[in-house]
Design a protein around this motif. Structure first.
Motif, PDB file in Angstrom:
ATOM      1  N   VAL A 149       0.851  -1.186   0.000  1.00 42.78           N
ATOM      2  CA  VAL A 149       0.000   0.000   0.000  1.00 42.78           C
ATOM      3  C   VAL A 149       0.892   1.244   0.000  1.00 42.78           C
ATOM      4  O   VAL A 149       1.998   1.224   0.557  1.00 42.78           O
ATOM      5  CB  VAL A 149      -0.977  -0.011   1.207  1.00 42.78           C
ATOM      6  CG1 VAL A 149      -0.251   0.143   2.524  1.00 42.78           C
ATOM      7  CG2 VAL A 149      -2.030   1.090   1.064  1.00 42.78           C
ATOM      8  N   ALA A 150       0.413   2.295  -0.623  1.00 39.51           N
ATOM      9  CA  ALA A 150       1.184   3.535  -0.679  1.00 39.51           C
ATOM     10  C   ALA A 150       1.173   4.222   0.684  1.00 39.51           C
ATOM     11  O   ALA A 150       0.179   4.206   1.396  1.00 39.51           O
ATOM     12  CB  ALA A 150       0.601   4.463  -1.733  1.00 39.51           C
ATOM     13  N   VAL A 151       2.303   4.804   1.055  1.00 41.22           N
ATOM     14  CA  VAL A 151       2.388   5.677   2.219  1.00 41.22           C
ATOM     15  C   VAL A 151       2.464   7.090   1.648  1.00 41.22           C
ATOM     16  O   VAL A 151       3.342   7.383   0.837  1.00 41.22           O
ATOM     17  CB  VAL A 151       3.648   5.367   3.065  1.00 41.22           C
ATOM     18  CG1 VAL A 151       3.814   6.375   4.199  1.00 41.22           C
ATOM     19  CG2 VAL A 151       3.586   3.954   3.621  1.00 41.22           C
ATOM     20  N   GLU A 152       1.505   7.932   2.032  1.00 41.87           N
ATOM     21  CA  GLU A 152       1.356   9.222   1.341  1.00 41.87           C
ATOM     22  C   GLU A 152       1.635  10.416   2.236  1.00 41.87           C
ATOM     23  O   GLU A 152       1.036  11.476   2.053  1.00 41.87           O
ATOM     24  CB  GLU A 152      -0.073   9.351   0.804  1.00 41.87           C
ATOM     25  CG  GLU A 152      -0.584   8.130   0.096  1.00 41.87           C
ATOM     26  CD  GLU A 152      -0.608   8.302  -1.403  1.00 41.87           C
ATOM     27  OE1 GLU A 152       0.209   9.105  -1.915  1.00 41.87           O
ATOM     28  OE2 GLU A 152      -1.439   7.637  -2.044  1.00 41.87           O
ATOM     29  N   GLY A 153       2.471  10.233   3.247  1.00 39.23           N
ATOM     30  CA  GLY A 153       2.756  11.352   4.140  1.00 39.23           C
ATOM     31  C   GLY A 153       1.944  11.302   5.423  1.00 39.23           C
ATOM     32  O   GLY A 153       2.161  12.091   6.330  1.00 39.23           O
ATOM     33  N   GLY A 154       0.980  10.369   5.490  1.00 47.08           N
ATOM     34  CA  GLY A 154       0.234  10.160   6.741  1.00 47.08           C
ATOM     35  C   GLY A 154       0.987   9.153   7.588  1.00 47.08           C
ATOM     36  O   GLY A 154       2.081   8.711   7.230  1.00 47.08           O
ATOM     37  N   GLY A 155       0.434   8.774   8.695  1.00 43.33           N
ATOM     38  CA  GLY A 155       1.109   7.810   9.564  1.00 43.33           C
ATOM     39  C   GLY A 155       0.743   6.377   9.207  1.00 43.33           C
ATOM     40  O   GLY A 155       0.126   6.104   8.179  1.00 43.33           O
TER      41      GLY A 155
END
Ligand SMILES: [Zn+2]
Length: 330
Positions: A149-155
């Motif tokens: 899954v992409a990590v988009e700057g959130g935790g």
């Protein structure tokens, strides 16, 4: 009509440290787990000399791994790994059944220090953008399953929600918390790490009740109105209750997992199942490191010799292994 009455009792007040507590709220078609980490997380984080915000992020990754890995129904390993462009470019945590955890972070010290100085050291900011991979490994002769899954700057909570929404299509809510606990000892102020988390999933018998608001319309023509589908009332209630969980409730040693669940769901009725123990334990060994060194070319090994010996430090547990070059010749 006959029915079996489910006996009820008061929630246990006993400490829940280093346990995973599965639960079910039938009235809301909700199932999940609560994890509480005391000595295990303190052991894992104390083995590294990571800056505080990095330790906190690694603690969150460890809680998430315990929540997800404890769902394994067979002997094997669950590995959570991030690869991102922020100051912390990699986190690796594994959970080996029935309850062994280990964790390590790779980061750029100068960038982490700069992020701390600028106040941009939230877990999301430290990771930046990239991806989170979850791998299930059942042993050498089986295929590995990997979810991405992409990590988009959130935790990590955001990444977990996105994973379950896109890949598993199971409405899921996760809460993670990590904190330092200070206490006075004979030699002054000391600190210990504590951590906890809760995962809840909406698993109704009829799958059409699992509908969630549509994903971004993607390549649909511009101006296409998103297809709005109302969420199931039971799930709206379940996820609202999970979102009320405070960090302190997840780490408070005076609040057991059962008490937390009762506090959240007593109006609906909550059932708990047998809890499982977790502990911090690395899988490295002197023999394992030696066989890894033997698999290297002679030239590579020669380059590792310093002051007449080859020394290797485990990234997970910081164990230090020293070999004479002739001990690891192939
Ligand atoms: Zn180790």
């Amino acid at each position: 009509m006959s029915y079996t009455e489910i006996p009820t009792r008061a929630p246990a007040a006993g400490s829940a440290d280093d346990t995973i507590q599965p639960f079910e709220v039938s009235a809301l078609d909700l199932r999940g787990r609560v994890v509480r980490l005391g000595p295990a997380i303190d052991d894992i984080l104390a083995r590294h000399d990571d800056p505080l915000p990095v330790a906190k992020l690694l603690g969150e990754a460890t809680v998430l791994t315990a929540l997800l890995g404890s769902a394994l129904k067979f002997t094997g390993k669950f590995i959570l790994q991030t690869q991102t462009d922020g100051p912390v470019h990699m986190l690796v945590v594994d959970f080996t059944t029935p309850g062994r955890l280990r964790a390590c972070a790779r980061y750029d010290r100068a960038r982490v220090d700069a992020a701390i100085a600028a106040g941009a050291d939230s877990p999301g900011a430290l990771m930046g953008k990239g991806h989170l991979a979850m791998t299930i490994d059942q042993g050498p002769d089986t295929s590995r399953y990997q979810g991405l899954v992409a990590v988009e700057g959130g935790g990590l909570e955001d990444a977990a929600h996105e994973y379950f929404r896109r890949s598993e299509q199971i409405p899921t809510r996760v809460r993670l918390a990590v904190a330092e606990e200070f206490h006075m000892g004979g030699d002054g102020m000391r600190h210990r790490w504590r951590a906890g988390g809760i995962l809840a999933q909406f698993l109704p018998k009829s799958p059409e009740r699992m509908r969630q608001p549509d994903l971004d319309p993607g390549d649909a023509p511009e101006g296409t109105a998103p297809h709005v589908v109302p969420e199931d009332d039971a799930w709206v209630e379940g996820r609202s209750l999970i979102s009320t969980v405070e960090d302190i409730e997840l780490i408070d040693p005076a609040l057991s997992s059962e008490q937390l669940l009762y506090r959240l769901f007593h109006e609906r009725g909550v059932r708990v199942f047998r809890s499982a123990a977790v502990r911090a334990q690395c899988s490295c060994s002197r023999e394992g490191v030696a066989s890894m060194l033997r698999s290297f070319s002679r030239d590579d090994r020669d380059h590792m010799v310093e002051n007449g010996v080859i020394s290797v430090t485990c990234e997970f547990c910081s164990a230090h292994y020293v070999f004479a070059p002739d001990e690891v010749e192939d």
